[in-house]
Design a protein around this motif. Structure first.
Motif, PDB file in Angstrom:
ATOM      1  N   LEU A  29      54.952 -28.117 -44.530  1.00  0.00           N
ATOM      2  CA  LEU A  29      55.499 -27.621 -43.424  1.00  0.00           C
ATOM      3  C   LEU A  29      54.898 -26.512 -42.528  1.00  0.00           C
ATOM      4  O   LEU A  29      54.143 -25.447 -43.079  1.00  0.00           O
ATOM      5  N   ALA A  30      54.831 -26.551 -41.352  1.00  0.00           N
ATOM      6  CA  ALA A  30      54.272 -25.638 -40.412  1.00  0.00           C
ATOM      7  C   ALA A  30      55.069 -24.317 -40.330  1.00  0.00           C
ATOM      8  O   ALA A  30      56.457 -24.296 -40.634  1.00  0.00           O
ATOM      9  N   ALA A  31      54.578 -23.177 -40.130  1.00  0.00           N
ATOM     10  CA  ALA A  31      55.058 -21.859 -40.130  1.00  0.00           C
ATOM     11  C   ALA A  31      56.522 -21.732 -39.627  1.00  0.00           C
ATOM     12  O   ALA A  31      57.541 -21.344 -40.035  1.00  0.00           O
ATOM     13  N   GLY A  32      56.397 -22.295 -38.115  1.00  0.00           N
ATOM     14  CA  GLY A  32      57.881 -22.405 -37.497  1.00  0.00           C
ATOM     15  C   GLY A  32      59.091 -23.010 -38.089  1.00  0.00           C
ATOM     16  O   GLY A  32      60.198 -22.944 -37.829  1.00  0.00           O
ATOM     17  N   ASP A  33      58.799 -24.048 -38.902  1.00  0.00           N
ATOM     18  CA  ASP A  33      59.597 -25.108 -39.675  1.00  0.00           C
ATOM     19  C   ASP A  33      60.271 -24.521 -40.938  1.00  0.00           C
ATOM     20  O   ASP A  33      61.134 -25.097 -41.500  1.00  0.00           O
ATOM     21  N   ILE A  34      59.492 -23.341 -41.588  1.00  0.00           N
ATOM     22  CA  ILE A  34      59.786 -22.908 -42.741  1.00  0.00           C
ATOM     23  C   ILE A  34      61.132 -22.607 -43.011  1.00  0.00           C
ATOM     24  O   ILE A  34      62.066 -22.958 -43.733  1.00  0.00           O
ATOM     25  N   TYR A  35      61.502 -21.548 -42.405  1.00  0.00           N
ATOM     26  CA  TYR A  35      62.735 -20.842 -42.188  1.00  0.00           C
ATOM     27  C   TYR A  35      64.029 -21.733 -42.059  1.00  0.00           C
ATOM     28  O   TYR A  35      64.886 -21.514 -42.830  1.00  0.00           O
ATOM     29  N   GLU A  60      55.928 -20.565 -50.066  1.00  0.00           N
ATOM     30  CA  GLU A  60      54.981 -19.532 -49.939  1.00  0.00           C
ATOM     31  C   GLU A  60      54.503 -19.436 -48.616  1.00  0.00           C
ATOM     32  O   GLU A  60      54.509 -20.559 -47.861  1.00  0.00           O
ATOM     33  N   PHE A  61      54.001 -18.187 -48.201  1.00  0.00           N
ATOM     34  CA  PHE A  61      53.219 -18.114 -46.896  1.00  0.00           C
ATOM     35  C   PHE A  61      51.865 -17.393 -47.048  1.00  0.00           C
ATOM     36  O   PHE A  61      50.874 -17.905 -47.145  1.00  0.00           O
ATOM     37  N   ALA A  62      52.259 -16.066 -46.961  1.00  0.00           N
ATOM     38  CA  ALA A  62      50.792 -15.081 -47.138  1.00  0.00           C
ATOM     39  C   ALA A  62      51.100 -14.072 -47.737  1.00  0.00           C
ATOM     40  O   ALA A  62      51.489 -13.921 -49.036  1.00  0.00           O
ATOM     41  N   GLY A  63      51.580 -12.639 -47.107  1.00  0.00           N
ATOM     42  CA  GLY A  63      51.837 -11.491 -47.817  1.00  0.00           C
ATOM     43  C   GLY A  63      53.072 -10.611 -47.006  1.00  0.00           C
ATOM     44  O   GLY A  63      53.469 -11.396 -46.270  1.00  0.00           O
TER      45      GLY A  63
END
Length: 358
Positions: free
Chosen positions: A194-200, A212-215
């Motif tokens: 999923l793209a960053a904006g679709d995760i939440y 997961e994403f980064a930190g």
């Protein structure tokens, strides 16, 4: 890589050299477009490309201008390599492992499960032959690659429920792309991309159980802690996450030498400062997350051991059927074994005494 060899590899000959001199004497203004794989809201990841553009302009007296576009503005974040290869834009800022479907060896550009850390990865890239090996891979796409920042060792992700054993991973739907997804898939996880904006939204409505994403700094911005309270560490799938600037070789060959030098210098600065920025921003972000009720958890040893076993099996399987992959993997892992021995003596020896447990 020596300069003469470097220029020859990107196709710069005598005719192009004459072109550079004439071009430079005329004080040209060059305008490029650069697409990022990240949204503007992730100011450190996206900001690396903005910093490059700013420094290139400063170093050339404003004669080399690069306009940066966020993910989705010109092309989707996962298609940056395609855009540079096809000539849609002159340059991009992205993460090599996004494109393992095109060539599995691109995983080694960013970082692999149980691989090198940031400093170790930089050492391999700049002095261990890694840059030359990976530029051979990117050359198949007509692209020249420059290290362009790093997040360092990432966190192990956000989970709606606690994970205590391998059995708890079975059937769990997790946003985790690339090699990390393949390894977790071998542990029973159902990986999602999923793209960053679709995760939440996906996490909030229960379409996925974990991500997961980064930190801490980026994860806090994305708000995952509001719907998934368990925060695991470390990210064994991304002990290093190097970003790269990609430039179309044909466009690079058209640049005056001074502009090439400016671009290389700016990329090197970003490669240093992005990691420094994360090292400054992640500690207070983690502190805020814990104060907000986040439950920090360390991965159980049995999960780490099994994941490492599956990761090595995955690499060996790919190396057995792909000579190009085997060339990069063999060199990478030999360097890893050597540098790990050194870090165990000095770096980890000091940390074991000086750093308190979390």
């Amino acid at each position: 890589m020596k300069r003469r060899s470097f220029l020859r590899k990107v196709g710069v000959g005598l005719g192009a050299s004459l072109f550079y001199r004439a071009f430079a004497q005329g004080s040209p203004t060059v305008r490029w477009r650069l697409v990022s794989s990240y949204p503007r809201s992730l100011d450190t990841l996206y900001g690396g490309a903005e910093e490059l553009a700013k420094r290139v302009a400063e170093l050339t007296g404003g004669r080399f201008q690069i306009r940066v576009y966020q993910a989705g503005e010109l092309v989707p974040g996962g298609q940056v390599l395609d855009a540079v290869q096809q000539g849609t834009v002159e340059a991009g800022h992205t993460y090599g492992p996004f494109y393992v479907g095109k060539n599995p060896a691109l995983a080694f550009d960013g970082g692999i499960p149980f691989g090198l850390t940031y400093r170790q990865h930089n050492a391999w890239m700049l002095f261990g032959g890694g840059l030359e090996l990976l530029r051979r891979v990117y050359a198949d796409f007509g692209v020249l690659q420059f290290p362009g920042g790093n997040t360092g060792t990432q966190m192990g992700g956000w989970f709606r429920r606690e994970v205590r054993t391998l059995e708890d991973l079975k059937g769990l739907r997790m946003r985790i792309p690339g090699l990390g997804g393949l390894v977790m898939g071998r542990l029973g996880v159902v990986p999602q991309t999923l793209a960053a904006g679709d995760i939440y939204p996906a996490l909030e409505r229960g379409a996925i159980d974990a991500t997961e994403f980064a930190g801490p700094y980026d994860d806090e911005k994305l708000g995952f802690y509001k719907v998934a309270r368990y925060y695991y560490y470390p990210s064994f799938w991304e002990p290093s996450a190097q970003l790269s600037f990609l430039v179309a070789q044909r466009e690079w060959a058209r640049l005056p030498k001074e502009f090439q030098e400016a671009f290389q210098a700016a990329a090197s600065e970003v490669n240093l400062t992005m990691m420094a920025k994360y090292d400054a921003l992640n500690p207070p972000a983690l502190k805020r997350l814990l104060a907000a009720g986040v439950r920090l958890r360390k991965w159980p040893a049995e999960i780490m051991r099994k994941a490492e076993e599956e990761a090595r099996a995955l690499y060996e399987e790919q190396a057995a059927k792909d000579p190009g992959y085997r060339r990069v993997y063999t060199a990478y892992w030999a360097f890893r074994d050597e540098v790990f021995r050194w870090f165990a003596v000095a770096e980890l020896g000091y940390q074991a005494f000086a750093f308190p447990s979390v």
